[in-house]
Design a protein around this motif. Structure first.
Motif, mmCIF file in Angstrom:
data_model
loop_
_atom_site.group_PDB
_atom_site.id
_atom_site.type_symbol
_atom_site.label_atom_id
_atom_site.label_comp_id
_atom_site.label_asym_id
_atom_site.label_seq_id
_atom_site.Cartn_x
_atom_site.Cartn_y
_atom_site.Cartn_z
ATOM 1 N N TYR A 36 0.760 -1.311 -0.122
ATOM 2 C CA TYR A 36 -0.020 0.008 0.041
ATOM 3 C C TYR A 36 0.918 1.239 0.027
ATOM 4 N N TYR A 37 1.792 1.332 1.204
ATOM 5 C CA TYR A 37 2.761 2.646 0.993
ATOM 6 C C TYR A 37 3.600 2.607 -0.232
ATOM 7 N N LYS A 38 3.924 1.623 -0.960
ATOM 8 C CA LYS A 38 4.679 1.526 -2.141
ATOM 9 C C LYS A 38 3.952 2.206 -3.130
ATOM 10 N N LYS A 39 2.523 1.763 -3.399
ATOM 11 C CA LYS A 39 1.648 2.327 -4.277
ATOM 12 C C LYS A 39 1.648 3.677 -3.936
ATOM 13 N N TYR A 40 1.210 4.261 -2.810
ATOM 14 C CA TYR A 40 1.001 5.563 -2.388
ATOM 15 C C TYR A 40 2.392 6.467 -2.885
ATOM 16 N N TRP A 41 3.488 5.974 -2.615
ATOM 17 C CA TRP A 41 4.650 6.626 -2.787
ATOM 18 C C TRP A 41 4.852 6.804 -4.250
ATOM 19 N N GLU A 42 4.572 5.687 -5.235
ATOM 20 C CA GLU A 42 4.587 5.914 -6.729
ATOM 21 C C GLU A 42 3.540 7.028 -7.229
ATOM 22 N N ARG A 43 2.210 7.058 -6.595
ATOM 23 C CA ARG A 43 1.310 8.032 -7.082
ATOM 24 C C ARG A 43 1.725 9.317 -6.567
ATOM 25 N N ASN A 44 2.248 9.558 -5.509
ATOM 26 C CA ASN A 44 2.365 11.052 -4.902
ATOM 27 C C ASN A 44 3.973 11.341 -4.832
ATOM 28 N N GLU A 46 6.062 12.977 -6.424
ATOM 29 C CA GLU A 46 6.589 14.152 -6.698
ATOM 30 C C GLU A 46 6.149 15.294 -5.691
ATOM 31 N N ASN A 47 4.980 15.062 -5.216
ATOM 32 C CA ASN A 47 4.573 15.881 -3.963
ATOM 33 C C ASN A 47 5.313 15.845 -2.718
ATOM 34 N N ILE A 48 5.357 14.448 -2.551
ATOM 35 C CA ILE A 48 6.205 14.306 -1.258
ATOM 36 C C ILE A 48 7.634 14.744 -1.180
ATOM 37 N N ASN A 49 8.420 14.634 -2.288
ATOM 38 C CA ASN A 49 9.592 15.253 -2.504
ATOM 39 C C ASN A 49 9.786 16.512 -2.673
ATOM 40 N N LYS A 50 8.839 17.188 -3.220
ATOM 41 C CA LYS A 50 8.415 18.861 -3.119
ATOM 42 C C LYS A 50 8.378 19.247 -1.548
ATOM 43 N N ARG A 51 7.464 18.503 -1.022
ATOM 44 C CA ARG A 51 7.132 19.034 0.442
ATOM 45 C C ARG A 51 8.459 18.756 1.386
ATOM 46 N N LYS A 52 9.056 17.674 1.106
ATOM 47 C CA LYS A 52 10.414 17.435 1.795
ATOM 48 C C LYS A 52 11.561 18.651 1.631
ATOM 49 N N ARG A 53 11.555 19.006 0.301
ATOM 50 C CA ARG A 53 12.485 19.732 0.017
ATOM 51 C C ARG A 53 12.131 21.337 0.435
ATOM 52 N N GLU A 54 10.876 21.741 0.428
ATOM 53 C CA GLU A 54 10.660 22.783 1.000
ATOM 54 C C GLU A 54 10.718 23.018 2.733
#
Length: 168
Positions: A36-44, A46-54
């Protein structure tokens, strides 16, 4: 495996959401959660990485603390720093006290030299309160492989060379 809770109940009792998530984690096999988390990561991704960078850009002391904590664990050094202490020792004018460069969290290669870096004043001690200072990465790299005396000798040498070139 299905939880015996409908979405209508979840909407009506939003306070129970934490309980439902906890139950889901307990009841679902670990392999299913990983998938589930792997699929969630694949779907999101770009947004997850963007939030981490910010977050890292807006909170450089937090990222700095995490890196230093990891480094001290690997090198088996003493560590007792916290976010509050790092914010307290951060230069008030946001400039490197050694070189005067404006401290900028590096979003690109050009800013790496002026990125904030945590320097141990006495390298025989760990990352402990009173033994660290925030300086720019360039100043920290200069001091990494030389003692303060060696840096002063190099500075005097280049000062002498510059004076000779200017006189000629």
């Amino acid at each position: 495996l299905v939880l015996p809770v409908t979405s209508t109940i979840i909407r009506r009792q939003a306070g129970c959401l934490r309980l439902i998530i906890l139950l889901w984690r307990m009841m679902m096999p670990q392999e299913y959660r990983k998938e589930y988390y792997k699929k969630y990561w694949e779907r999101n991704k770009e947004n997850i990485n963007k939030r981490k960078r910010e977050f890292r850009y807006k909170n450089p002391e937090h990222s700095m603390l995490q890196r230093v904590k990891y480094r001290s664990k690997i090198k088996e050094l003493e560590f007792n720093l916290d976010i509050k202490y790092l914010k307290n020792i951060w230069p008030k004018d946001n400039r490197c006290p050694a070189l005067g460069l404006s401290l900028q969290s590096g979003r690109n290669d050009a800013a790496r030299g002026s990125s904030p870096s945590l320097d141990r004043i006495n390298n025989t001690k760990g990352y402990v309160k009173g033994n660290v200072q925030v300086i720019c990465n360039l100043a920290n790299q200069i001091m990494t492989s030389a003692t303060p005396e060696q840096v002063m000798l190099v500075a005097k040498y280049y000062e002498k060379i510059t004076e000779k070139k200017n006189a000629a």
